[in-house]
Enzyme design. Structure first.
Site, short mmCIF file in Angstrom:
data_model
loop_
_atom_site.label_atom_id
_atom_site.label_comp_id
_atom_site.label_asym_id
_atom_site.label_seq_id
_atom_site.Cartn_x
_atom_site.Cartn_y
_atom_site.Cartn_z
N GLY A 259 0.80 -1.05 -0.04
CA GLY A 259 -0.03 -0.10 -0.14
C GLY A 259 0.74 1.07 -0.14
CG PHE A 260 4.55 3.77 1.93
CD1 PHE A 260 4.02 4.53 2.84
CD2 PHE A 260 5.91 4.09 1.30
CE1 PHE A 260 4.82 5.79 3.05
CE2 PHE A 260 6.32 5.04 1.62
CZ PHE A 260 5.95 6.03 2.37
CG ASN B 136 -0.84 -7.05 -1.97
OD1 ASN B 136 -1.74 -7.08 -2.71
ND2 ASN B 136 -1.01 -7.27 -0.70
CG ASN C 187 -6.70 2.84 1.56
OD1 ASN C 187 -7.21 2.66 0.69
ND2 ASN C 187 -6.68 1.95 2.73
CG ASN D 131 -10.99 0.49 -0.62
OD1 ASN D 131 -11.86 0.97 0.07
ND2 ASN D 131 -9.56 0.83 0.03
CB THR D 132 -11.64 -3.93 -5.90
OG1 THR D 132 -10.48 -3.29 -5.93
CG2 THR D 132 -11.87 -4.55 -7.07
CB SER E 164 -8.71 -4.51 -0.96
OG SER E 164 -9.03 -3.14 -1.08
CG PHE F 178 -6.51 -2.73 -5.96
CD1 PHE F 178 -6.09 -2.56 -4.63
CD2 PHE F 178 -6.94 -3.97 -6.36
CE1 PHE F 178 -6.20 -3.58 -3.78
CE2 PHE F 178 -7.22 -4.94 -5.47
CZ PHE F 178 -6.97 -4.76 -4.30
CE LYS G 163 -2.44 -7.09 3.66
NZ LYS G 163 -1.87 -6.11 3.46
CG ASN H 85 -6.33 -5.47 3.24
OD1 ASN H 85 -5.93 -4.67 3.43
ND2 ASN H 85 -6.26 -6.43 2.05
#
Length: 328
Positions: free
Chosen positions: A52-53, A133, A100, A171-172, A169, A104, A203, A232
């Site tokens: 993520g970073f 990832n 966040n 967010n998808t 995640s 992706f 994950k 996550n």
């Protein structure tokens, strides 16, 4: 400053510092650490940077020099994508947390594979362990997810020390539905086929029911995965200190940071009891201090990771934690 703008500024500073050799000043000699052997790899120390970073693999060497024993880049998708509409990253400072919904955003598997190949040729053994990832491209239907992951694995596995399959995640759209064993098995099978010996981990989300966590652990063991990364971000907003109006203004997305401590530790203990040392567990979520990192190791983690804690603890955070795991 807007949280995402701050991230880009910090990333620029890290890359610049790395280019002129400043990050080398923070680096500890590998012999100063307590090393870890995990899924056939040698880690100079237990603590690494979670995905993520560094989404596009642009600062790996500098991040390693800042104290992370391994850097997990991404999430990378087979098809390049810009992510969700901005603003999409928010700080909850009283909770030492982030929200966040990046979606992706990345340059795609082919571009990042080429970048990793160049980095390997240029820096060789000077790089930390590199995890990649991978996630589902947004425009790909859930029913075809296994082929989408297969394409990413085919491109990226030759340049990765390990692959992490991200099905967790929030967010998808539809991604978390892939954590069911029925949907997950063909994805993991496809990735394993393309990995050709590169270790593969999965994950998972902290929001899974305990029975589902056990089912994923069993599947990981049945398929011969190298391990499980837990956890996550969460969609929960319970027990936050930040003003409710600010939390609501941030909107949907994954919550990371200190509020994940308890659940992440619970999931670690569940996985450890189920897997009993037969595969690695990478514990991530809410770790802020050397003592908390040690607690994860004591409860069965092979490796530990962090990200949000870095935002609040400063640039030498990873060095401080890994120094705690010194051979002394």
């Amino acid at each position: 400053m807007d949280a995402e703008q701050a991230h880009h500024l910090v990333m620029f500073a890290i890359r610049f510092a790395g280019a002129i050799g400043l990050t080398k000043l923070a680096k500890l000699r590998p012999s100063a650490y307590a090393s870890v052997q995990a899924f056939g790899l040698h880690f100079d120390a237990p603590f690494g940077l979670a995905a993520g970073f560094d989404k596009n693999a642009v600062a790996i060497k500098a991040l390693g020099e800042l104290g992370f024993s391994h850097v997990e880049i991404g999430t990378v998708t087979a098809i390049a994508q810009g992510g969700n509409e901005k603003p999409r990253l928010f700080r909850l400072i009283p909770d030492r947390a982030l929200v966040n919904r990046m979606g992706f955003n990345n340059q795609g598997a082919e571009v990042i594979a080429n970048r990793l190949e160049f980095l390997r040729e240029k820096h060789g053994t000077k790089l930390p362990i590199i995890g990649v990832n991978i996630g589902k491209s947004k425009i790909v239907d859930v029913e075809l997810a296994h082929e989408d992951y297969r394409q990413s694995a085919r491109l990226l596995a030759p340049h990765a020390d390990y692959l992490a399959v991200n099905v967790s995640s929030p967010n998808t759209p539809g991604l978390r539905s892939l954590q069911s064993v029925k949907a997950l098995e063909p994805i993991l099978t496809a990735v394993l086929e393309e990995a050709k010996g590169t270790p593969v981990l999965v994950k998972i989300a902290p929001d899974l029911a305990n029975a589902d966590i056990a089912a994923v652990a069993d599947l990981a063991l049945d398929l011969g995965l190298a391990g499980v990364i837990a956890t996550n971000t969460t969609i929960s907003r319970e027990n936050l200190k930040t003003n409710r109006s600010k939390v609501e203004a941030a909107g949907a997305g994954g919550l990371s940071g200190a509020p994940l401590k308890q659940r992440s530790l619970e999931v670690l203990r569940l996985l450890n009891a189920r897997m009993n040392g037969r595969a690695a567990i990478v514990s991530v979520g809410g770790i802020e201090t050397p003592a908390e990192a040690s607690e994860r190791i004591a409860n069965g983690a092979t490796l530990v990771q962090g990200y949000t804690g870095w935002i609040y603890q400063g640039p030498l955070w990873a060095r401080k934690i890994n120094k705690h795991f010194s051979k002394k």
